[in-house]
Design a protein around this motif. Structure first.
Motif, PDB file in Angstrom:
ATOM      1  N   SER A 164       0.831  -1.199   0.000  1.00  0.00           N
ATOM      2  CA  SER A 164       0.000   0.000   0.000  1.00  0.00           C
ATOM      3  C   SER A 164       0.866   1.250   0.000  1.00  0.00           C
ATOM      4  N   ALA A 165       0.449   2.239  -0.804  1.00  0.00           N
ATOM      5  CA  ALA A 165       1.235   3.467  -0.914  1.00  0.00           C
ATOM      6  C   ALA A 165       1.074   4.369   0.296  1.00  0.00           C
ATOM      7  N   ASP A 166      -0.015   4.228   1.061  1.00  0.00           N
ATOM      8  CA  ASP A 166      -0.206   5.050   2.247  1.00  0.00           C
ATOM      9  C   ASP A 166      -0.008   4.204   3.506  1.00  0.00           C
ATOM     10  N   ASP A 167      -0.222   4.808   4.634  1.00  0.00           N
ATOM     11  CA  ASP A 167      -0.008   4.132   5.916  1.00  0.00           C
ATOM     12  C   ASP A 167      -1.253   3.406   6.406  1.00  0.00           C
ATOM     13  N   SER A 168      -2.337   3.454   5.662  1.00  0.00           N
ATOM     14  CA  SER A 168      -3.574   2.844   6.138  1.00  0.00           C
ATOM     15  C   SER A 168      -3.507   1.323   6.102  1.00  0.00           C
ATOM     16  N   GLY A 169      -2.737   0.779   5.176  1.00  0.00           N
ATOM     17  CA  GLY A 169      -2.665  -0.668   5.035  1.00  0.00           C
ATOM     18  C   GLY A 169      -3.949  -1.271   4.507  1.00  0.00           C
ATOM     19  N   ASP A 170      -4.789  -0.446   3.892  1.00  0.00           N
ATOM     20  CA  ASP A 170      -6.062  -0.922   3.349  1.00  0.00           C
ATOM     21  C   ASP A 170      -5.819  -1.521   1.965  1.00  0.00           C
ATOM     22  N   PRO A 171      -6.005  -2.831   1.801  1.00  0.00           N
ATOM     23  CA  PRO A 171      -5.739  -3.432   0.489  1.00  0.00           C
ATOM     24  C   PRO A 171      -6.685  -2.924  -0.597  1.00  0.00           C
ATOM     25  N   MET A 172      -7.877  -2.478  -0.204  1.00  0.00           N
ATOM     26  CA  MET A 172      -8.830  -1.987  -1.194  1.00  0.00           C
ATOM     27  C   MET A 172      -8.371  -0.681  -1.821  1.00  0.00           C
ATOM     28  N   ARG A 173      -7.460   0.022  -1.175  1.00  0.00           N
ATOM     29  CA  ARG A 173      -6.931   1.281  -1.721  1.00  0.00           C
ATOM     30  C   ARG A 173      -5.563   1.115  -2.336  1.00  0.00           C
ATOM     31  N   SER A 174      -5.071  -0.108  -2.366  1.00  0.00           N
ATOM     32  CA  SER A 174      -3.749  -0.366  -2.929  1.00  0.00           C
ATOM     33  C   SER A 174      -3.823  -0.386  -4.456  1.00  0.00           C
ATOM     34  N   PRO A 175      -2.829   0.181  -5.119  1.00  0.00           N
ATOM     35  CA  PRO A 175      -2.868   0.228  -6.584  1.00  0.00           C
ATOM     36  C   PRO A 175      -2.525  -1.124  -7.210  1.00  0.00           C
ATOM     37  N   ILE A 176      -3.193  -1.414  -8.302  1.00  0.00           N
ATOM     38  CA  ILE A 176      -2.897  -2.602  -9.100  1.00  0.00           C
ATOM     39  C   ILE A 176      -2.339  -2.116 -10.430  1.00  0.00           C
ATOM     40  N   THR A 177      -1.166  -2.597 -10.794  1.00  0.00           N
ATOM     41  CA  THR A 177      -0.537  -2.151 -12.030  1.00  0.00           C
ATOM     42  C   THR A 177      -1.302  -2.674 -13.238  1.00  0.00           C
ATOM     43  N   GLU A 178      -1.001  -2.105 -14.402  1.00  0.00           N
ATOM     44  CA  GLU A 178      -1.678  -2.504 -15.629  1.00  0.00           C
ATOM     45  C   GLU A 178      -1.540  -4.005 -15.861  1.00  0.00           C
ATOM     46  N   ARG A 179      -2.680  -4.641 -16.164  1.00  0.00           N
ATOM     47  CA  ARG A 179      -2.767  -6.082 -16.372  1.00  0.00           C
ATOM     48  C   ARG A 179      -2.343  -6.875 -15.140  1.00  0.00           C
ATOM     49  N   GLY A 180      -2.203  -6.204 -13.988  1.00  0.00           N
ATOM     50  CA  GLY A 180      -1.838  -6.899 -12.764  1.00  0.00           C
ATOM     51  C   GLY A 180      -0.465  -7.540 -12.828  1.00  0.00           C
ATOM     52  N   ARG A 181       0.477  -6.882 -13.505  1.00  0.00           N
ATOM     53  CA  ARG A 181       1.796  -7.499 -13.710  1.00  0.00           C
ATOM     54  C   ARG A 181       2.581  -7.652 -12.415  1.00  0.00           C
ATOM     55  N   SER A 182       2.220  -6.885 -11.377  1.00  0.00           N
ATOM     56  CA  SER A 182       2.924  -7.018 -10.103  1.00  0.00           C
ATOM     57  C   SER A 182       2.444  -8.230  -9.314  1.00  0.00           C
ATOM     58  N   LEU A 183       1.416  -8.916  -9.799  1.00  0.00           N
ATOM     59  CA  LEU A 183       0.859 -10.082  -9.120  1.00  0.00           C
ATOM     60  C   LEU A 183       1.242 -11.349  -9.868  1.00  0.00           C
ATOM     61  N   SER A 184       1.134 -12.475  -9.189  1.00  0.00           N
ATOM     62  CA  SER A 184       1.400 -13.750  -9.838  1.00  0.00           C
ATOM     63  C   SER A 184       0.202 -14.134 -10.706  1.00  0.00           C
ATOM     64  N   GLY A 185       0.401 -15.152 -11.535  1.00  0.00           N
ATOM     65  CA  GLY A 185      -0.686 -15.592 -12.404  1.00  0.00           C
ATOM     66  C   GLY A 185      -1.894 -16.064 -11.635  1.00  0.00           C
ATOM     67  N   GLY A 186      -1.661 -16.809 -10.540  1.00  0.00           N
ATOM     68  CA  GLY A 186      -2.777 -17.277  -9.727  1.00  0.00           C
ATOM     69  C   GLY A 186      -3.504 -16.141  -9.030  1.00  0.00           C
ATOM     70  N   GLN A 187      -2.766 -15.133  -8.562  1.00  0.00           N
ATOM     71  CA  GLN A 187      -3.397 -13.990  -7.915  1.00  0.00           C
ATOM     72  C   GLN A 187      -4.250 -13.200  -8.897  1.00  0.00           C
ATOM     73  N   ARG A 188      -3.730 -12.987 -10.108  1.00  0.00           N
ATOM     74  CA  ARG A 188      -4.516 -12.285 -11.127  1.00  0.00           C
ATOM     75  C   ARG A 188      -5.794 -13.057 -11.451  1.00  0.00           C
ATOM     76  N   GLN A 189      -5.666 -14.382 -11.549  1.00  0.00           N
ATOM     77  CA  GLN A 189      -6.815 -15.208 -11.913  1.00  0.00           C
ATOM     78  C   GLN A 189      -7.900 -15.138 -10.832  1.00  0.00           C
ATOM     79  N   ARG A 190      -7.488 -15.127  -9.584  1.00  0.00           N
ATOM     80  CA  ARG A 190      -8.464 -15.090  -8.492  1.00  0.00           C
ATOM     81  C   ARG A 190      -9.143 -13.728  -8.379  1.00  0.00           C
ATOM     82  N   LEU A 191      -8.389 -12.642  -8.616  1.00  0.00           N
ATOM     83  CA  LEU A 191      -9.007 -11.317  -8.610  1.00  0.00           C
ATOM     84  C   LEU A 191     -10.013 -11.189  -9.749  1.00  0.00           C
TER      85      LEU A 191
END
Length: 609
Positions: A465-492
């Motif tokens: 998370s970019a801020d101190d809140s630690g809220d995953p709902m406010r965390s940025p997801i990069t284009e096409r979810g490239r910062s996530l694994s294949g399984g994580q992208r599939q589940r989202l």
């Protein structure tokens, strides 16, 4: 039109038969703005053309020693300056408005076509080509729309000034009248060469963009196999080819510009020399010579409009052709089959039936479909969505509750039957924005994330998370979810589909990139969350198959068998071969019976389920 009215409520139906027809259609859609720009441009040109006459009056007044005429000339020049400033400002304002409005219209058309075609677009047109059309080509098309109004007023100004010179001083006006057509048409022989070089530059730029897009999309794989340098060298070579093509294109346009400067300069020298001879002979006054000289200098200004429109058309015509080619794409060769549904009609509900394969998904149940061919599974998923890109003209439509999905508008069909393909795309933004999709409201994001087993994804997003809140709902997801694994992208992606909660949900291999333990929990969560809703899962995973109310085995384009997972394992050797990754010969014992090894494998498969 005003820029406040953008985006267009209705961009219209474009003429995509050719690039020229598309440009003509675009001009017709903006005829009012073009006329307004041409009128302001004509006012601007007319006032500028009057300056030489006012200066000539002032010079002659000085020669004659007339203070009154000098004051009149000064006042006239001041008034012309004010009108010129107003005309130039309004011309620029209206011309740029036309440019932006035309570009916005084309962008809206391309966006709607992208929504209509969906994933089919990149199957027919390379991703780099789509990017190039929606950026550089749109800008060039808008440039032509803007330049056309300026060309119209330049043409009027050139004709008007030439006629005025013929009336004012016929001996000098004849020289100008004979030279103007030559000056206006002098670049025509060079335009085909310039167009070819512009097309070459555009084609090479499109290939370089496509290569860059593919490289970025596959960067994770490239790093894994150490192929970064190979693709970097390919892109370096492609970019150098683009640079070389751009240099050759610039040289041609430099030659055209040189011609547009040299020939008017020669005309100016000829008029000045001959006019000076006439003044020395006393056949014209000094003030008249200054007027003619200033008028010829003014002609250099509208003649630049001829060069601009030639350049704008040379660049925009190929761009319009490419845009028209994209806009002309259709989902299938059978034409438009929609139109039997009206907004007043309720959306259909009931059993989902595909007459082509014989597949029947009972309403309110979880139906699993097993296909031996992954490509056939993808084609079946598209067809179940009611917008198959390859449906034959005489092929029957998929029916939902007896209603043909091809009879629904595309948006209505997608709202009724949601298809998630095997490679879903995650757009950049926060997780909240990702899950902010049209939905029934019966499934909350928290419930969807839990059913898709996204707990570890939420933890990872909270840590990043970019801020101190630690809220995953406010965390940025990069284009096409490239910062996530294949399984994580599939589940989202699965969670996003579950939030939508459509009448019918079709999932193509939704758990191919997750481990077996997570897959088992997803199967249970999917069944619980979609209880009472129609769900079709195309998969060969025993874990998902065992949770299904009914399993359908499709082979060679038709339903071969149906039942529960355990029943089909024992009764159908082809089904068992697909699910257990064995050949049919391997599943048979001597004389077609099951041997001890095959029985053990079958028991293991059932235990896994």
């Amino acid at each position: 039109m005003s820029l406040r009215a953008l985006p267009h409520a209705d961009p219209g139906v474009p003429d995509t038969r050719s690039g020229f027809r598309f440009l003509l259609w675009l001009e017709q859609r903006q005829i009012r703005g073009q006329v307004k720009a041409a009128l302001w441009g004509t006012l601007h040109m007319a006032t500028v053309a009057c300056f030489p006459a006012a200066v000539g009056v002032a010079v002659q007044a000085v020669v004659d020693g007339s203070g009154g005429r000098l004051a009149f000339a000064g006042g006239l020049i001041l008034a012309l300056g004010v009108v010129t400033a107003v005309g130039d400002t309004m011309l620029h304002r209206t011309a740029v408005t036309n440019w932006i409005a035309a570009a916005a219209r084309v962008q809206l058309l391309l966006s709607r076509k992208t929504v209509e075609l969906g994933s089919l677009l990149t199957r027919r047109v390379a991703a780099g080509e789509v990017v190039a059309v929606s950026t550089g080509d749109v800008e060039k098309i808008g440039w032509f729309v803007e330049a056309l109004a300026r060309f119209a007023c330049s043409l009027l100004a050139t004709v008007g000034v030439t006629v005025a010179l013929l009336v004012y001083r016929p001996e000098l006006g004849l020289i100008v009248a004979a030279a103007v057509p030559v000056l206006a048409l002098s670049v025509l022989p060079l335009l085909p060469h310039a167009t070819r070089r512009a097309d070459e530059q555009r084609a090479k730029a499109g290939k370089a963009t496509e290569l860059a897009s593919d490289t970025v999309a596959g960067l994770r794989v490239l790093r894994g196999i150490g192929g970064e340098e190979l693709f970097l060298s390919r892109y370096r070579q492609a970019s150098q080819e683009v640079r070389g093509a751009a240099v050759r294109n610039a040289r041609m346009w430099a030659l055209i510009s040189a011609v547009q400067v040299a020939l008017p300069g020669l005309l100016l020298l000829a008029v000045t020399w001959y006019g000076a001879r006439l003044a020395l002979d006393g056949r014209i006054a000094v003030g008249e010579l200054v007027t003619v000289y200033g008028t010829v200098v003014f002609l250099l200004f509208p003649l630049r409009g001829f060069e601009e429109i030639a350049m704008a058309y040379s660049f925009s015509r190929p761009s319009a052709q490419r845009a028209a080619a994209v806009l002309a794409l259709r989902r299938d060769s059978a034409g438009d089959h929609r139109g039997t549904w009206t907004p007043a009609d309720p959306l259909p509900a009931g059993d989902l039936h595909d007459p082509v394969t014989g597949l029947l998904a009972t309403a309110g149940e979880l139906t699993a479909v097993v296909c031996g061919d992954p490509d056939a599974a993808g084609a079946l998923a598209d067809r179940l969505g009611g917008h198959s890109p390859t449906r034959a003209r005489d092929a029957p439509s998929v029916l939902l509750g007896g209603t043909a999905l091809d009879g629904l508008p595309l948006m209505a069909a997608r709202a009724t039957v949601l298809v998630q393909d095997k490679d879903p795309v995650l757009l950049s933004g926060t997780l909240t924005e990702l899950l902010d999709v049209p939905a029934s409201g019966h499934v909350t994001p928290a419930e969807a994330l839990a059913a898709a087993q996204c707990g570890d994804v939420l933890v990872a997003l909270a840590q990043a998370s970019a801020d101190d809140s630690g809220d995953p709902m406010r965390s940025p997801i990069t284009e096409r979810g490239r910062s996530l694994s294949g399984g994580q992208r599939q589940r989202l992606a699965l969670a996003r589909s579950l939030v939508t909660d459509p009448e019918v949900l079709v999932l193509d291999e939704p758990t191919s990139a997750v481990d077996t333990h997570t897959e088992a929990r997803i199967a249970q969560g999917l069944r619980a969350l979609r209880a009472g809703r129609t769900t079709v899962v195309l998969t060969s995973s025993p874990l998902l198959l065992d949770r299904a109310d009914r399993v359908v085995f499709v082979e060679d384009g038709a339903v071969r068998a149906s039942g529960t997972h355990r029943e089909l394992l024992r009764a159908d050797l082809g089904y068992r071969a697909v699910v257990t990754r064995e050949t049919e010969n391997e599943t048979e014992g001597p004389e077609g019976s099951e041997g001890p090894e095959q029985s053990a494998r079958l028991e293991k498969a059932e235990e896994t389920a």
